[in-house]
Design a protein around this motif. Structure first.
Motif, PDB file in Angstrom:
ATOM      1  N   MET A   1       1.052   5.511 -11.931  1.00 19.87           N
ATOM      2  CA  MET A   1       1.428   5.726 -10.419  1.00 19.87           C
ATOM      3  C   MET A   1      -0.073   4.311  -9.614  1.00 19.87           C
ATOM      4  SD  MET A   1       1.804   8.805  -8.392  1.00 19.87           S
ATOM      5  CE  MET A   1       3.127   9.897  -8.973  1.00 19.87           C
ATOM      6  N   THR A   2       0.345   4.114  -8.956  1.00 21.61           N
ATOM      7  CA  THR A   2       0.200   2.915  -8.684  1.00 21.61           C
ATOM      8  C   THR A   2      -0.284   3.493  -7.036  1.00 21.61           C
ATOM      9  OG1 THR A   2       0.581   1.611  -9.361  1.00 21.61           O
ATOM     10  CG2 THR A   2      -0.024   0.720  -7.541  1.00 21.61           C
ATOM     11  N   GLN A   3      -1.380   3.283  -6.159  1.00 23.77           N
ATOM     12  CA  GLN A   3      -1.258   4.319  -4.848  1.00 23.77           C
ATOM     13  C   GLN A   3      -1.277   3.146  -3.856  1.00 23.77           C
ATOM     14  OE1 GLN A   3      -5.411   6.486  -4.248  1.00 23.77           O
ATOM     15  NE2 GLN A   3      -4.040   8.032  -3.774  1.00 23.77           N
ATOM     16  N   ALA A   4      -1.302   2.976  -2.561  1.00 20.37           N
ATOM     17  CA  ALA A   4      -0.461   1.608  -1.638  1.00 20.37           C
ATOM     18  C   ALA A   4      -1.183   2.877  -0.557  1.00 20.37           C
ATOM     19  CB  ALA A   4       0.399   0.753  -1.475  1.00 20.37           C
ATOM     20  N   LEU A   5      -1.105   1.881   0.814  1.00 17.74           N
ATOM     21  CA  LEU A   5      -1.984   2.183   1.440  1.00 17.74           C
ATOM     22  C   LEU A   5      -0.599   1.912   3.451  1.00 17.74           C
ATOM     23  CD1 LEU A   5      -4.477   3.796   3.585  1.00 17.74           C
ATOM     24  CD2 LEU A   5      -5.307   1.439   4.041  1.00 17.74           C
ATOM     25  N   ILE A   6      -0.609   3.072   3.645  1.00 22.96           N
ATOM     26  CA  ILE A   6       0.002   2.994   5.104  1.00 22.96           C
ATOM     27  C   ILE A   6      -0.496   2.217   5.760  1.00 22.96           C
ATOM     28  CG2 ILE A   6       2.060   3.322   6.867  1.00 22.96           C
ATOM     29  CD1 ILE A   6       3.187   4.846   4.138  1.00 22.96           C
ATOM     30  N   THR A   7      -0.121   0.852   7.117  1.00 15.32           N
ATOM     31  CA  THR A   7      -0.751   0.499   8.010  1.00 15.32           C
ATOM     32  C   THR A   7       0.019  -0.168   9.116  1.00 15.32           C
ATOM     33  OG1 THR A   7      -0.751  -1.275   6.587  1.00 15.32           O
ATOM     34  CG2 THR A   7      -2.439  -0.674   6.476  1.00 15.32           C
ATOM     35  N   LYS A   8      -1.051   0.358  10.673  1.00 20.05           N
ATOM     36  CA  LYS A   8       0.394   0.049  11.539  1.00 20.05           C
ATOM     37  C   LYS A   8       0.124  -1.671  11.612  1.00 20.05           C
ATOM     38  CE  LYS A   8       0.773   1.394  15.960  1.00 20.05           C
ATOM     39  NZ  LYS A   8       1.495   1.668  15.789  1.00 20.05           N
ATOM     40  N   TRP A   9       1.140  -2.078  11.787  1.00 24.17           N
ATOM     41  CA  TRP A   9       1.594  -3.899  11.596  1.00 24.17           C
ATOM     42  C   TRP A   9       2.565  -3.541  13.476  1.00 24.17           C
ATOM     43  CZ3 TRP A   9       4.429  -6.099   7.792  1.00 24.17           C
ATOM     44  CH2 TRP A   9       4.542  -8.052   7.982  1.00 24.17           C
ATOM     45  N   HIS A  13       4.945   0.263  11.246  1.00 27.09           N
ATOM     46  CA  HIS A  13       3.981   0.670  10.411  1.00 27.09           C
ATOM     47  C   HIS A  13       4.302   0.019   8.826  1.00 27.09           C
ATOM     48  CE1 HIS A  13       3.402   4.580  13.069  1.00 27.09           C
ATOM     49  NE2 HIS A  13       1.836   4.312  12.252  1.00 27.09           N
ATOM     50  N   ALA A  14       3.385  -0.103   8.177  1.00 28.53           N
ATOM     51  CA  ALA A  14       3.798  -0.914   6.886  1.00 28.53           C
ATOM     52  C   ALA A  14       3.094  -1.405   5.951  1.00 28.53           C
ATOM     53  CB  ALA A  14       3.418  -2.854   7.370  1.00 28.53           C
ATOM     54  N   LEU A  15       3.862  -0.999   5.056  1.00 20.79           N
ATOM     55  CA  LEU A  15       3.250  -0.707   2.917  1.00 20.79           C
ATOM     56  C   LEU A  15       3.144  -1.948   2.046  1.00 20.79           C
ATOM     57  CD1 LEU A  15       3.237   1.817   1.101  1.00 20.79           C
ATOM     58  CD2 LEU A  15       5.669   1.329   0.832  1.00 20.79           C
ATOM     59  N   ARG A  16       2.078  -2.248   2.002  1.00 26.56           N
ATOM     60  CA  ARG A  16       2.272  -3.409   1.268  1.00 26.56           C
ATOM     61  C   ARG A  16       2.388  -2.670  -0.559  1.00 26.56           C
ATOM     62  NH1 ARG A  16      -3.544  -6.530   2.721  1.00 26.56           N
ATOM     63  NH2 ARG A  16      -3.159  -6.810   5.172  1.00 26.56           N
ATOM     64  N   ILE A  17       3.156  -3.672  -0.713  1.00 26.61           N
ATOM     65  CA  ILE A  17       3.642  -3.644  -2.501  1.00 26.61           C
ATOM     66  C   ILE A  17       3.139  -4.201  -3.193  1.00 26.61           C
ATOM     67  CG2 ILE A  17       5.873  -3.176  -3.954  1.00 26.61           C
ATOM     68  CD1 ILE A  17       7.368  -3.255  -1.629  1.00 26.61           C
ATOM     69  N   PRO A  18       2.481  -3.857  -4.580  1.00 26.68           N
ATOM     70  CA  PRO A  18       1.001  -4.396  -5.383  1.00 26.68           C
ATOM     71  C   PRO A  18       2.126  -5.665  -6.029  1.00 26.68           C
ATOM     72  CG  PRO A  18       0.764  -2.424  -5.384  1.00 26.68           C
ATOM     73  CD  PRO A  18       1.705  -2.495  -4.991  1.00 26.68           C
ATOM     74  N   SER A  19       1.618  -6.754  -6.005  1.00 29.69           N
ATOM     75  CA  SER A  19       2.029  -7.831  -6.781  1.00 29.69           C
ATOM     76  C   SER A  19       2.419  -7.173  -8.183  1.00 29.69           C
ATOM     77  CB  SER A  19       1.439  -9.173  -6.945  1.00 29.69           C
ATOM     78  OG  SER A  19      -0.247  -8.677  -7.877  1.00 29.69           O
ATOM     79  N   LYS A  20       2.425  -6.142  -8.577  1.00 29.86           N
ATOM     80  CA  LYS A  20       2.204  -5.858 -10.140  1.00 29.86           C
ATOM     81  C   LYS A  20       4.291  -5.355 -10.390  1.00 29.86           C
ATOM     82  CE  LYS A  20       1.610  -2.503 -13.914  1.00 29.86           C
ATOM     83  NZ  LYS A  20       0.739  -1.253 -13.870  1.00 29.86           N
ATOM     84  N   ILE A  21       3.962  -4.679  -8.946  1.00 32.73           N
ATOM     85  CA  ILE A  21       5.328  -3.793  -8.989  1.00 32.73           C
ATOM     86  C   ILE A  21       6.824  -4.570  -8.181  1.00 32.73           C
ATOM     87  CG2 ILE A  21       6.430  -1.835  -7.642  1.00 32.73           C
ATOM     88  CD1 ILE A  21       4.059  -0.394  -6.928  1.00 32.73           C
ATOM     89  N   MET A  22       6.064  -6.144  -7.757  1.00 33.21           N
ATOM     90  CA  MET A  22       7.232  -7.039  -7.519  1.00 33.21           C
ATOM     91  C   MET A  22       7.388  -7.699  -8.055  1.00 33.21           C
ATOM     92  SD  MET A  22       7.469  -7.269  -3.949  1.00 33.21           S
ATOM     93  CE  MET A  22       7.372  -8.730  -3.596  1.00 33.21           C
ATOM     94  N   LYS A  23       6.563  -7.865  -9.311  1.00 34.99           N
ATOM     95  CA  LYS A  23       6.828  -8.215 -10.608  1.00 34.99           C
ATOM     96  C   LYS A  23       7.958  -7.504 -11.606  1.00 34.99           C
ATOM     97  CE  LYS A  23       3.025 -11.917 -10.669  1.00 34.99           C
ATOM     98  NZ  LYS A  23       1.815 -12.297 -11.437  1.00 34.99           N
ATOM     99  N   GLU A  24       7.574  -5.951 -11.441  1.00 35.34           N
ATOM    100  CA  GLU A  24       8.292  -5.545 -12.613  1.00 35.34           C
ATOM    101  C   GLU A  24       9.395  -5.493 -11.940  1.00 35.34           C
ATOM    102  OE1 GLU A  24       6.025  -1.885 -12.268  1.00 35.34           O
ATOM    103  OE2 GLU A  24       4.858  -2.670 -14.082  1.00 35.34           O
ATOM    104  N   MET A  25       9.804  -5.248 -10.532  1.00 38.00           N
ATOM    105  CA  MET A  25      11.153  -5.335  -9.835  1.00 38.00           C
ATOM    106  C   MET A  25      11.541  -6.694  -9.770  1.00 38.00           C
ATOM    107  SD  MET A  25      10.763  -1.757  -7.146  1.00 38.00           S
ATOM    108  CE  MET A  25      12.529  -2.300  -6.738  1.00 38.00           C
ATOM    109  N   ARG A  26      10.642  -7.661 -10.417  1.00 34.53           N
ATOM    110  CA  ARG A  26      11.663  -9.280  -9.753  1.00 34.53           C
ATOM    111  C   ARG A  26      11.981  -9.584  -8.321  1.00 34.53           C
ATOM    112  NH1 ARG A  26      13.337  -7.090 -14.598  1.00 34.53           N
ATOM    113  NH2 ARG A  26      16.515  -7.278 -13.417  1.00 34.53           N
ATOM    114  N   LEU A  27      11.161  -9.071  -7.579  1.00 33.05           N
ATOM    115  CA  LEU A  27      11.541  -8.917  -5.568  1.00 33.05           C
ATOM    116  C   LEU A  27      10.421 -10.195  -5.670  1.00 33.05           C
ATOM    117  CD1 LEU A  27      10.679  -5.653  -4.857  1.00 33.05           C
ATOM    118  CD2 LEU A  27      12.621  -7.079  -5.388  1.00 33.05           C
TER     119      LEU A  27
END
Length: 83
Positions: A1-9, A13-27
Motif C-alpha cells: 500500500m502506498t501513501q499520498a498527501l492531499i494538498t491545496k491547489w 485539492h490535489a492528490l499526487r499519484i506516485p510514478s510507480k502507480i502511474m506506470k502500473e496503471m499505464r496512465l
C-alpha cells in the motif's frame, strides 16, 4: 500500500499519484480517469481507450477546431427543385 498527501491547489485539492502507480496503471499526464467512492475509499478507474476503427479512435489525438456547420432552410428552393 502506498501513501499520498492531499494538498491545496488553488481553490481545489490535489492528490499526487506516485510514478510507480502511474506506470502500473499505464496512465500518462492528462489521461482522463473515472473517480467513485465506496465505503470511505476513492476508486480510480482508467478511462478505456477508443476502439480501433471508430471515429473516436481516428480523432483521439485531434486538437484542432471543432466541426461547425450552417443549417440550410429546406423550405427555400436553391435551384430548380420542386417542393
Amino acid at each position: 500500500m502506498t501513501q499520498a498527501l492531499i494538498t491545496k491547489w488553488g481553490n481545489s485539492h490535489a492528490l499526487r499519484i506516485p510514478s510507480k502507480i502511474m506506470k502500473e496503471m499505464r496512465l500518462d499526464c492528462n489521461d482522463k480517469v473515472y473517480l467513485e467512492t465506496s465505503d470511505d475509499k476513492i476508486i480510480i478507474t482508467k478511462t478505456p481507450a477508443p476502439k480501433k476503427g471508430t471515429l473516436e479512435y481516428l480523432f483521439k489525438d485531434y486538437s484542432g477546431e471543432s466541426f461547425q456547420t450552417a443549417l440550410i432552410n429546406p423550405t427555400t428552393p436553391a435551384g430548380n427543385e420542386k417542393w
